[in-house]
Enzyme design. Sequence first.
Site, PDB file in Angstrom:
ATOM      1  N   ILE A 225     -21.439 -26.151 102.175  1.00 34.17           N
ATOM      2  CA  ILE A 225     -22.766 -26.292 100.984  1.00 34.17           C
ATOM      3  C   ILE A 225     -21.876 -25.318  99.823  1.00 34.17           C
ATOM      4  O   ILE A 225     -21.732 -24.138 100.132  1.00 34.17           O
ATOM      5  CB  ILE A 225     -24.084 -25.688 101.577  1.00 34.17           C
ATOM      6  CG1 ILE A 225     -25.069 -25.766 100.444  1.00 34.17           C
ATOM      7  CG2 ILE A 225     -23.940 -24.241 101.977  1.00 34.17           C
ATOM      8  CD1 ILE A 225     -26.440 -25.434 100.907  1.00 34.17           C
ATOM      9  N   SER A 226     -22.071 -25.706  98.643  1.00 29.16           N
ATOM     10  CA  SER A 226     -21.496 -25.092  97.566  1.00 29.16           C
ATOM     11  C   SER A 226     -22.267 -23.602  97.366  1.00 29.16           C
ATOM     12  O   SER A 226     -23.267 -23.547  97.811  1.00 29.16           O
ATOM     13  CB  SER A 226     -21.486 -25.895  96.237  1.00 29.16           C
ATOM     14  OG  SER A 226     -20.506 -27.003  96.427  1.00 29.16           O
TER      15      SER A 226
END
Length: 213
Positions: free
Chosen positions: A63-64
């Site tokens: 997840i960025s």
Amino acid sequence: MQDSYQHQGQRRQLVKVLREKGIRNERVLEAIGRVPRHFFLEKAFADWAYQDKPFPIGCEQTISQPYTVAFQSTLLEVNKRDKVLEIGTGSGYQAAVLALLGGRVFTIERHRPLHLKAKKMLQLLGLKGVRCYHRDGYKGLPEMAPFHRIIVTAGAPEVPQALKEQLTIGGMLVIPVGDKDQRMLRIIRRGKTEWETEDHGDFRFVPFLPGTA
């Protein structure tokens, strides 16, 4: 799952951190302040959900970090009712932010387990404006094209021509391009065969791979 006062307070603090790092778009900050990021993480990482860091989500994907989500979302300039194509659903977090910005979001994920998990979470959150597909992101979604906005959330060795062709005239593609490190590019379609490219600095993403897994 619960979104407690503590979580809401942590999101307010995260928004403050993003503002200090230079994010100025209030609509983007408001959206990030509304999305319960801890819902999109494995339980082992949930306590750190509101730190400005990426975390693993399985299938060798991440997840960025919120700053990257905010930066790409700001570059994308989503208007209400824009058709937005996202390449790389991942956890579904970026898609949720885009939906809260008013976009009609079409999101593609190559890893079936991530696709199914994200689809379920986005439905649980009641985000009806998001449609999820298990597809090859390099091909885009030609049957739903053209799109006002396209965002790629993985590092591409080059810009796929198919994605450029699926933009409306005046539409924007935000994509990190490069091998080990990437440059964040914003590509604006100016005509049938004309595109303008802007460079918005260094980032690092997981690789953008063809096919499905």
